[in-house]
Design a protein around this motif. Structure first.
Motif, mmCIF file in Angstrom:
data_model
loop_
_atom_site.group_PDB
_atom_site.id
_atom_site.type_symbol
_atom_site.label_atom_id
_atom_site.label_comp_id
_atom_site.label_asym_id
_atom_site.label_seq_id
_atom_site.Cartn_x
_atom_site.Cartn_y
_atom_site.Cartn_z
ATOM 1 N N LEU A 12 0.791 -1.180 0.031
ATOM 2 C CA LEU A 12 -0.098 -0.024 0.144
ATOM 3 C C LEU A 12 0.771 1.375 0.032
ATOM 4 O O LEU A 12 1.589 1.312 0.997
ATOM 5 N N ARG A 13 0.631 1.946 -0.898
ATOM 6 C CA ARG A 13 1.422 3.288 -0.975
ATOM 7 C C ARG A 13 0.467 4.742 -0.985
ATOM 8 O O ARG A 13 -0.311 4.522 -2.093
ATOM 9 N N LEU A 14 0.620 5.324 -0.018
ATOM 10 C CA LEU A 14 0.138 6.665 0.009
ATOM 11 C C LEU A 14 0.989 7.884 -0.545
ATOM 12 O O LEU A 14 2.008 7.890 -0.054
ATOM 13 N N HIS A 15 0.639 8.700 -1.516
ATOM 14 C CA HIS A 15 1.481 9.889 -1.890
ATOM 15 C C HIS A 15 0.562 11.064 -2.090
ATOM 16 O O HIS A 15 -0.215 11.196 -2.710
ATOM 17 N N ASP A 16 1.085 12.065 -1.392
ATOM 18 C CA ASP A 16 0.399 13.421 -1.277
ATOM 19 C C ASP A 16 -1.001 13.195 -1.143
ATOM 20 O O ASP A 16 -1.637 14.121 -1.812
ATOM 21 N N LEU A 17 -1.371 12.586 -0.202
ATOM 22 C CA LEU A 17 -2.908 12.503 0.007
ATOM 23 C C LEU A 17 -3.471 13.428 0.589
ATOM 24 O O LEU A 17 -3.261 13.956 1.881
ATOM 25 N N HIS A 18 -4.667 14.083 0.148
ATOM 26 C CA HIS A 18 -5.573 15.041 1.013
ATOM 27 C C HIS A 18 -6.953 14.722 0.664
ATOM 28 O O HIS A 18 -7.323 13.672 -0.004
ATOM 29 N N ALA A 19 -7.642 15.102 2.005
ATOM 30 C CA ALA A 19 -9.111 14.438 2.142
ATOM 31 C C ALA A 19 -9.679 15.711 2.710
ATOM 32 O O ALA A 19 -9.499 16.438 3.409
ATOM 33 N N PHE A 20 -10.941 15.409 2.247
ATOM 34 C CA PHE A 20 -12.219 16.473 2.773
ATOM 35 C C PHE A 20 -13.180 16.143 3.270
ATOM 36 O O PHE A 20 -13.720 15.001 2.548
ATOM 37 N N TYR A 21 -14.043 16.848 4.081
ATOM 38 C CA TYR A 21 -15.225 16.523 4.569
ATOM 39 C C TYR A 21 -15.956 17.699 3.832
ATOM 40 O O TYR A 21 -16.063 18.754 4.669
ATOM 41 N N GLY A 22 -16.768 17.735 3.061
ATOM 42 C CA GLY A 22 -17.242 19.054 2.211
ATOM 43 C C GLY A 22 -16.374 19.891 1.869
ATOM 44 O O GLY A 22 -15.319 19.558 0.989
#
Length: 241
Positions: A12-22
């Motif tokens: 599993l590789r995450l790169h520059d992950l951004h996340a949003f709630y609305g």
């Protein structure tokens, strides 16, 4: 679609992950790696973004950036597709089916596919004999520790290669916490990778090969448990209450 079968691909590789709630921007460029057979802990205070990270991986929260599994991009895929690709998720709130029996809950976790699964109900009952004693009992009347065992086992019945577990020891008695730790080490012995979201440093540092620490939606530390024990600044600034 054919699935890669080489164990080396089960990373599993995450790169520059951004996340949003609305419109709320929660994750700010998270990058991490979980390799086959590793136990990796994701640590931090409440609100740091740990649960959001695993929910985004699982397709439950909107994200942008990159989440690669077995060399393929899965960010934005629906949760059922991600589960079928071999990622299991144990949520913090357990999400058992209270009116179904323990055994029925386990059967609901089974993945229907041609090859023989690595796990059976008998395996689950061997790992947690208490569940065998309660197999015909409605899950809603189980204790908190028993429900946690059931949730962990139900996820395994889907035959994942990677399990993401969110706060499995929250609210559990010390004896049950030790059982959960042994369970996670057994998963590793059987070749599974584990991404563990945990607040109890003692357990996390005892069983993990590597640790990430999150703060304000970012990774602020990566290293071994020994590295973290030696870094008083990180522990004080981002972990200790």
């Amino acid at each position: 679609m054919s699935e890669p079968v080489n164990d080396a691909d089960k990373t599993l590789r995450l790169h520059d992950l951004h996340a949003f709630y609305g419109k709320s921007h929660v994750l700010h460029g998270v990058s991490l790696v979980v390799k086959p057979g590793e136990i990796v802990s994701l640590l931090g205070r409440n609100g740091a973004g740990r649960s959001t990270t695993v929910k985004t991986i699982m397709g439950l929260v909107e994200g942008r950036g990159s989440v690669q599994w077995r060399g393929e991009e899965i960010l934005g895929h629906p949760a059922f597709d991600i589960a079928h690709r071999g990622i299991g998720y144990v949520p913090e709130n357990r999400d058992i089916f209270p009116r179904l029996t323990v055994h029925q809950n386990l059967m609901l976790g089974e993945k229907c596919k041609a090859k023989s699964p690595r796990w059976s109900c008998d395996d689950m009952y061997q790992l947690f004999p208490r569940l065998k004693e309660r197999q015909h009992t409605e899950a809603g009347v189980l204790s908190g520790g028993e429900q946690q065992m059931l949730t962990l086992c139900r996820t395994l019945m889907g035959d994942p290669d990677l399990v993401m577990i969110d706060e499995p020891t929250e609210g559990l008695a010390p004896r049950i916490v030790e059982q959960v730790a042994e369970y996670l080490k057994e998963l590793q012995r059987r070749g599974l990778a584990v991404l563990l979201v945990e607040q109890k440093l003692t357990i996390a540092l005892q069983i993990s090969g590597r640790c990430y620490v999150m703060g304000h939606g970012r990774i602020v530390f990566e290293g071994t448990p020994a590295d973290l024990r030696a870094n008083a600044y990180i522990r004080k600034e981002w972990l200790e209450v």
